[in-house]
Motif scaffolding. Structure first.
Motif, short mmCIF file in Angstrom:
data_model
loop_
_atom_site.label_atom_id
_atom_site.label_comp_id
_atom_site.label_asym_id
_atom_site.label_seq_id
_atom_site.Cartn_x
_atom_site.Cartn_y
_atom_site.Cartn_z
N LEU A 139 -26.49 62.81 52.46
CA LEU A 139 -27.60 63.75 52.36
C LEU A 139 -27.36 64.72 51.21
O LEU A 139 -26.29 65.32 51.10
N SER A 140 -28.36 64.84 50.34
CA SER A 140 -28.37 65.93 49.37
C SER A 140 -29.61 66.77 49.61
O SER A 140 -30.63 66.26 50.10
N MET A 141 -29.52 68.04 49.28
CA MET A 141 -30.68 68.93 49.35
C MET A 141 -30.71 69.74 48.07
O MET A 141 -29.66 70.01 47.48
N THR A 142 -31.90 70.13 47.65
CA THR A 142 -32.03 71.08 46.54
C THR A 142 -33.04 72.14 46.94
O THR A 142 -34.04 71.83 47.58
N LEU A 143 -32.77 73.38 46.58
CA LEU A 143 -33.77 74.44 46.69
C LEU A 143 -33.36 75.55 45.73
O LEU A 143 -32.18 75.69 45.41
N MET A 144 -34.36 76.28 45.25
CA MET A 144 -34.07 77.33 44.27
C MET A 144 -33.62 78.61 44.93
O MET A 144 -34.15 79.00 45.97
N ARG A 145 -32.67 79.26 44.29
CA ARG A 145 -32.39 80.62 44.70
C ARG A 145 -33.38 81.54 43.99
O ARG A 145 -33.35 81.65 42.75
N GLY A 146 -34.25 82.18 44.75
CA GLY A 146 -35.19 83.13 44.17
C GLY A 146 -34.44 84.21 43.41
O GLY A 146 -33.23 84.37 43.56
N GLN A 147 -35.15 84.95 42.57
CA GLN A 147 -34.55 86.06 41.81
C GLN A 147 -33.46 85.56 40.86
O GLN A 147 -32.50 86.28 40.55
N SER A 148 -33.61 84.30 40.39
CA SER A 148 -32.69 83.78 39.38
C SER A 148 -33.53 83.09 38.31
O SER A 148 -34.72 82.84 38.50
N ASN A 149 -32.87 82.74 37.18
CA ASN A 149 -33.59 82.02 36.13
C ASN A 149 -33.59 80.52 36.37
O ASN A 149 -34.59 79.84 36.15
N ASP A 150 -32.45 79.99 36.81
CA ASP A 150 -32.36 78.52 36.98
C ASP A 150 -31.23 78.16 37.94
O ASP A 150 -30.47 77.25 37.68
N TRP A 151 -31.15 78.86 39.04
CA TRP A 151 -30.08 78.61 40.01
C TRP A 151 -30.64 77.90 41.23
O TRP A 151 -31.72 78.25 41.72
N PHE A 152 -29.87 76.92 41.69
CA PHE A 152 -30.32 76.15 42.85
C PHE A 152 -29.15 75.89 43.79
O PHE A 152 -27.99 75.91 43.39
N TYR A 153 -29.48 75.66 45.04
CA TYR A 153 -28.48 75.30 46.05
C TYR A 153 -28.51 73.79 46.23
O TYR A 153 -29.58 73.17 46.29
N ALA A 154 -27.33 73.22 46.33
CA ALA A 154 -27.18 71.79 46.62
C ALA A 154 -25.74 71.56 47.06
O ALA A 154 -24.85 72.36 46.73
N PRO A 155 -25.49 70.46 47.77
CA PRO A 155 -24.09 70.12 48.03
C PRO A 155 -23.44 69.61 46.75
O PRO A 155 -24.10 69.47 45.72
N ALA A 156 -22.15 69.30 46.79
CA ALA A 156 -21.50 68.60 45.68
C ALA A 156 -22.29 67.33 45.40
O ALA A 156 -22.98 66.81 46.28
N GLU A 157 -22.22 66.84 44.17
CA GLU A 157 -23.13 65.76 43.74
C GLU A 157 -23.01 64.49 44.58
O GLU A 157 -23.95 63.68 44.62
N ALA A 158 -21.90 64.29 45.27
CA ALA A 158 -21.75 63.10 46.12
C ALA A 158 -22.59 63.20 47.39
O ALA A 158 -22.80 62.21 48.08
N GLY A 159 -23.05 64.41 47.72
CA GLY A 159 -23.83 64.60 48.94
C GLY A 159 -22.93 64.79 50.16
O GLY A 159 -21.70 64.74 50.06
N ILE A 160 -23.57 65.00 51.29
CA ILE A 160 -22.86 65.24 52.56
C ILE A 160 -22.85 63.94 53.36
O ILE A 160 -23.91 63.32 53.55
N GLU A 161 -21.70 63.52 53.81
CA GLU A 161 -21.62 62.31 54.65
C GLU A 161 -22.32 62.60 55.98
O GLU A 161 -21.93 63.52 56.69
N LEU A 162 -23.32 61.79 56.30
CA LEU A 162 -24.09 62.03 57.53
C LEU A 162 -23.42 61.45 58.77
O LEU A 162 -23.82 61.76 59.89
N PHE A 163 -22.42 60.61 58.56
CA PHE A 163 -21.68 60.03 59.69
C PHE A 163 -20.19 60.12 59.40
O PHE A 163 -19.75 59.88 58.28
N LYS A 164 -19.44 60.47 60.43
CA LYS A 164 -17.97 60.46 60.34
C LYS A 164 -17.48 59.44 61.34
O LYS A 164 -17.80 59.55 62.53
N ALA A 165 -16.75 58.44 60.88
CA ALA A 165 -16.28 57.35 61.73
C ALA A 165 -17.43 56.76 62.54
O ALA A 165 -17.30 56.47 63.73
#
Ligand code: CA
Ligand code: CA
Length: 240
Positions: A139-165
């Protein structure tokens, strides 16, 4: 006594169904909740202006490849991350990612819980979005941090593993998100910059940066996602 026995039997059936799901026969449905945990006027700029933090509509992407949206240390790919990061508009990015190599699904979240029209989540407000995934998917997500010029939230580029074992993850995943600079617009001071989302005259306005996508390291406590938001994920129980 009878009631108690029935409960045990139902519990046993649920765990059997869960094993079938984890083995990949059926995708698991996850509900993701993104909550703005800040307070109104919580921050003060260098000129004394009080400002509030809001977060923009965004994307929730299920993928198998590891860098489907950006590569840390490389320039933005020109697929819509710029509009997501500068203007809080995820639509171009979502369109580029839909059907791209290694991408299973793309969902846009843009309407706060309890609202009837799209908009940012202001202090106390939340988005909710649902995705479906099989073991091995990310899973990856993107959303903008308001009050910035070009900042966004996201996980590391590999994304979040949705299943463990083979088991669906559950609970608070905020610590897996980071604040990134898209490298597309020169940064101004948070909360008062003339070319930032709330104040710019039109979308895509501001001095071009021609930098690379990188983590924001400005030393501010509010730049740590876990100080300003809470993101939780809940896998659905398999249908009986
Ligand atoms: Ca920047
Ligand atoms: Ca701008």
């Amino acid at each position: 006594m009878f009631t108690k026995i029935s409960t045990v039997v139902v519990g046993a059936l649920l765990s059997v169904a869960g094993m079938v799901s984890a083995n990949g026969a059926e995708p698991t449905k996850f509900t993701i909740r993104l909550e703005n945990t800040t307070k109104p006027d919580a921050f003060t700029a260098s000129n004394g202006t009080k400002w509030s933090l809001a977060f923009s509509p965004g994307t929730a992407v299920v993928h198998t490849d590891k860098s489907v949206i950006f590569t840390s240390g490389k320039k933005d790919r020109g697929q819509g991350l710029e509009a997501q990061s500068e203007d809080g508009d995820p639509s171009t990015l979502a369109k580029s990612l839909a059907g791209a190599k290694g991408v299973k699904s793309v969902a846009v979240f843009n309407t706060p819980v309890g609202a009837s029209t799209p908009g940012p989540i202001t202090p106390g407000a939340s988005y909710e979005v649902t995705v479906s995934a099989l073991p091995g998917e990310r899973l990856s997500m993107t959303l903008m941090r308001g009050q910035s010029n070009d900042w966004f939230y996201a996980p590391a580029e590999a994304g979040i593993e949705l299943f463990k074992a083979g088991k669906a993850i559950s609970g608070d995943i905020t610590s897996q998100l980071f604040l990134w600079d898209a490298g597309t617009e020169v940064d101004q001071e948070a909360g008062i910059g003339s070319e930032q989302g709330p104040r710019q005259k039109a979308p895509n306005t501001g001095k071009a940066e021609t930098g690379v996508v990188r983590k924001v390291q400005d030393g501010k406590s509010y730049s740590k996602p876990y100080n300003v938001m809470r993101i939780t994920i809940s896998p659905a129980m398999p249908a009986m």
